[in-house]
Design a protein around this motif. Structure first.
Motif, short mmCIF file in Angstrom:
data_model
loop_
_atom_site.label_atom_id
_atom_site.label_comp_id
_atom_site.label_asym_id
_atom_site.label_seq_id
_atom_site.Cartn_x
_atom_site.Cartn_y
_atom_site.Cartn_z
N PHE A 22 0.83 -1.21 0.00
CA PHE A 22 0.00 0.00 0.00
C PHE A 22 0.87 1.25 0.00
CE2 PHE A 22 -3.04 -2.92 2.08
CZ PHE A 22 -4.17 -2.68 1.33
N ASP A 23 1.90 1.22 0.83
CA ASP A 23 2.75 2.40 1.03
C ASP A 23 3.56 2.78 -0.20
OD1 ASP A 23 1.81 2.46 3.64
OD2 ASP A 23 3.52 1.32 4.42
N VAL A 24 3.94 1.80 -1.02
CA VAL A 24 4.84 2.10 -2.14
C VAL A 24 4.14 2.25 -3.49
CG1 VAL A 24 6.81 1.01 -1.01
CG2 VAL A 24 5.38 -0.33 -2.56
N CYS A 25 2.86 1.95 -3.56
CA CYS A 25 2.15 2.04 -4.84
C CYS A 25 1.91 3.50 -5.21
CB CYS A 25 0.82 1.29 -4.77
SG CYS A 25 -0.06 1.28 -6.35
N PRO A 26 2.52 3.98 -6.31
CA PRO A 26 2.40 5.39 -6.67
C PRO A 26 1.01 5.80 -7.16
CG PRO A 26 3.58 4.23 -8.39
CD PRO A 26 3.37 3.25 -7.27
N THR A 27 0.23 4.84 -7.65
CA THR A 27 -1.09 5.16 -8.19
C THR A 27 -2.23 4.70 -7.28
OG1 THR A 27 -1.15 3.09 -9.44
CG2 THR A 27 -0.26 5.04 -10.57
N HIS A 28 -1.88 4.15 -6.11
CA HIS A 28 -2.86 3.63 -5.16
C HIS A 28 -3.74 2.55 -5.79
CE1 HIS A 28 -1.63 6.76 -2.43
NE2 HIS A 28 -1.85 7.65 -3.37
N ALA A 29 -3.11 1.72 -6.64
CA ALA A 29 -3.83 0.63 -7.30
C ALA A 29 -4.06 -0.53 -6.35
CB ALA A 29 -3.05 0.15 -8.52
N ILE A 30 -3.26 -0.64 -5.31
CA ILE A 30 -3.45 -1.71 -4.33
C ILE A 30 -4.43 -1.20 -3.28
CG2 ILE A 30 -2.34 -3.21 -2.65
CD1 ILE A 30 0.16 -3.06 -4.38
N ARG A 31 -5.53 -1.93 -3.17
CA ARG A 31 -6.65 -1.47 -2.36
C ARG A 31 -6.98 -2.50 -1.27
NH1 ARG A 31 -6.21 3.07 -2.55
NH2 ARG A 31 -8.21 3.22 -1.54
N PRO A 32 -7.61 -2.06 -0.18
CA PRO A 32 -8.03 -3.00 0.87
C PRO A 32 -9.27 -3.79 0.44
CG PRO A 32 -8.69 -0.77 1.43
CD PRO A 32 -7.86 -0.67 0.18
N ASN A 33 -9.48 -4.91 1.10
CA ASN A 33 -10.64 -5.76 0.81
C ASN A 33 -11.96 -5.02 0.91
OD1 ASN A 33 -10.35 -8.30 -0.14
ND2 ASN A 33 -10.47 -9.31 1.83
N SER A 34 -12.04 -4.05 1.80
CA SER A 34 -13.30 -3.33 1.99
C SER A 34 -13.76 -2.61 0.73
CB SER A 34 -13.17 -2.34 3.15
OG SER A 34 -12.18 -1.37 2.86
N GLU A 35 -12.84 -2.42 -0.22
CA GLU A 35 -13.18 -1.74 -1.47
C GLU A 35 -13.29 -2.70 -2.65
OE1 GLU A 35 -10.54 1.51 -2.24
OE2 GLU A 35 -10.69 2.26 -0.21
N ASN A 36 -13.18 -3.99 -2.40
CA ASN A 36 -13.19 -4.97 -3.49
C ASN A 36 -14.62 -5.20 -3.98
OD1 ASN A 36 -12.89 -7.15 -5.21
ND2 ASN A 36 -11.43 -8.19 -3.88
N PRO A 37 -14.92 -4.82 -5.23
CA PRO A 37 -16.29 -4.99 -5.73
C PRO A 37 -16.70 -6.46 -5.83
CG PRO A 37 -14.82 -4.22 -7.46
CD PRO A 37 -14.04 -4.20 -6.19
N ALA A 38 -15.74 -7.37 -5.94
CA ALA A 38 -16.07 -8.79 -6.01
C ALA A 38 -16.62 -9.31 -4.69
CB ALA A 38 -14.83 -9.59 -6.41
N LEU A 39 -16.36 -8.60 -3.59
CA LEU A 39 -16.80 -9.04 -2.27
C LEU A 39 -18.00 -8.25 -1.75
CD1 LEU A 39 -13.35 -9.55 -0.56
CD2 LEU A 39 -14.82 -11.27 -1.60
N ARG A 40 -18.53 -7.35 -2.52
CA ARG A 40 -19.66 -6.56 -2.07
C ARG A 40 -20.84 -7.46 -1.79
NH1 ARG A 40 -18.61 -1.45 -5.50
NH2 ARG A 40 -17.09 -0.51 -4.10
N GLY A 41 -21.57 -7.15 -0.74
CA GLY A 41 -22.72 -7.93 -0.36
C GLY A 41 -22.39 -9.11 0.53
#
Length: 100
Positions: free
Chosen positions: A46-65
């Motif tokens: 998370f800390d080194v990704c310059p574009t913030h492409a690495i996201r936490p599970n809470s934002e994963n659309p595959a896990l919504r619901g």
């Protein structure tokens, strides 16, 4: 478990270099891939990704619901109905009363 938002990943490889677990993050088709089996969830990627492409599970659309990442609700909690093995009153419920 972190996941990669592929539309934001530029393939820089910073996450691979920062990850302390060999093979937990690999480059596949110019995009980062995170292995569920190997990731220790240290957060260094998370800390080194310059574009913030690495996201936490809470934002994963595959896990919504699935109630993942929602405060006070763990995986599987709040799903379905039934008496369960709680501390309620009545026959078959509570600590050491009735049959399982």
């Amino acid at each position: 478990m972190p996941w990669v938002r592929e539309d934001k990943c530029v393939g820089c490889g910073n996450c691979v270099k920062a990850c302390p677990i060999p093979g937990a993050i690999t480059m596949n088709g110019g995009k980062a891939r995170i292995s569920n089996a190997l990731c220790t969830r240290c957060g260094k990627c998370f800390d080194v990704c310059p574009t913030h492409a690495i996201r936490p599970n809470s934002e994963n659309p595959a896990l919504r619901g699935m109630n993942v990442g929602r405060p006070g609700r763990g995986m599987g909690r709040g799903l379905g109905r039934g008496m369960g093995r709680g501390m309620g009153q009545g026959f078959g419920r509570g600590m050491g009363r009735g049959r399982w």
